[in-house]
Scaffold this active site. Sequence first.
Site, short mmCIF file in Angstrom:
data_model
loop_
_atom_site.label_atom_id
_atom_site.label_comp_id
_atom_site.label_asym_id
_atom_site.label_seq_id
_atom_site.Cartn_x
_atom_site.Cartn_y
_atom_site.Cartn_z
N ASP A 79 0.79 -1.25 0.00
CA ASP A 79 0.00 0.00 0.00
C ASP A 79 0.82 1.30 0.00
O ASP A 79 0.44 2.26 0.69
CB ASP A 79 -0.97 0.01 1.19
CG ASP A 79 -1.96 -1.13 1.16
OD1 ASP A 79 -1.90 -1.96 0.25
OD2 ASP A 79 -2.80 -1.20 2.08
N LYS A 93 -6.54 -5.06 -3.15
CA LYS A 93 -7.18 -5.71 -2.01
C LYS A 93 -8.24 -4.79 -1.41
O LYS A 93 -8.01 -3.60 -1.25
CB LYS A 93 -6.13 -6.09 -0.96
CG LYS A 93 -5.36 -4.93 -0.35
CD LYS A 93 -4.23 -5.46 0.53
CE LYS A 93 -3.46 -4.36 1.22
NZ LYS A 93 -4.21 -3.59 2.20
N CYS A 109 -2.15 -2.43 7.82
CA CYS A 109 -2.08 -3.36 6.68
C CYS A 109 -0.85 -4.26 6.70
O CYS A 109 -0.91 -5.41 6.26
CB CYS A 109 -2.20 -2.59 5.37
SG CYS A 109 -3.82 -1.80 5.19
N GLN A 130 7.78 -13.41 21.69
CA GLN A 130 7.50 -14.84 21.92
C GLN A 130 8.20 -15.73 20.89
O GLN A 130 7.57 -16.64 20.30
CB GLN A 130 5.99 -15.09 21.90
CG GLN A 130 5.23 -14.31 22.97
CD GLN A 130 3.75 -14.61 22.93
OE1 GLN A 130 3.33 -15.71 23.28
NE2 GLN A 130 2.96 -13.64 22.48
N1 TIU Z 1 -2.55 0.39 4.21
C1 TIU Z 1 -3.11 0.63 5.40
O1 TIU Z 1 -2.50 0.42 6.44
N2 TIU Z 1 -4.38 1.18 5.40
C2 TIU Z 1 -4.88 1.91 6.39
O2 TIU Z 1 -6.06 2.14 6.44
N3 TIU Z 1 -3.99 2.40 7.28
C3 TIU Z 1 -4.25 3.26 8.29
O3 TIU Z 1 -3.39 3.48 9.12
N4 TIU Z 1 -5.43 3.83 8.35
#
Ligand code: TIU
Length: 219
Positions: free
Chosen positions: A23, A128, A161, A201
């Site tokens: 992302d 996704k 994510c 862990q």
């Molecule tokens: N890619 C991802 O982490 N999407 C999110 O929505 N992240 C946030 O921190 N909001």
Amino acid sequence: MTIDAEPYAFEFEPTKCALLIIDMQRDFLEPGGFGEMLGNDVSQLRRTIAPNQRLLAAWRAAGLQVLHTREGHRPDLTDLPPAKKIRGRSATCIGDAGPMGRILVRGEAGHDIIAELYPLPTEPVIDKPGKGAFFATDLHAILQNRGITQLVVTGVTTEVCVNTTVREANDRGYDCLVPADCVGSYFPEFQEMGLKMIKAQGGIFGWVSDSEKILAALS
Ligand code: TIU
């Protein structure tokens, strides 16, 4: 070949290890995008761009496999759960007009990957609808078809994510290595805890290292 990592050295098998970049989208990283519009400090994410560029360049030079993901939805929003749309009670939500086109909608400028890390035509891009890259995608099938058993997971955001994807990968049998300098969170405390949760862990979800150590192994 081993990579210095926590909680212990990572047994690196390059031909079985894909670089999965999560992302790195304009709306999350660029000033004036959706992330900043929500009040987030994008500089916390932008520090990951340069280390990701170095890692991606080395990965490509070594002829190893690279995959990218993007979080987003169909233009008709049929894959957007109503709960996700209304969560946060923001005046502007997914699908609405944003600073760089409709927010988190596939095909819009803000949904695309930043120029610095733009995918090559040979590198699969996984679109996704959720936080995890395995949910409602063909990622697992692609990795299995290519004989991948290990993932170096980078991108944003660490506790959302990236963590969700590492947990999903762990339950599907993949070993995940996360370079701390290549993942970012808008919140410094979540960056720290997001990484601790992975390596605690005895490596409950995977390993944590940094890009310099991976680059050293690749060279
Ligand atoms: N890619 C991802 O982490 N999407 C999110 O929505 N992240 C946030 O921190 N909001």
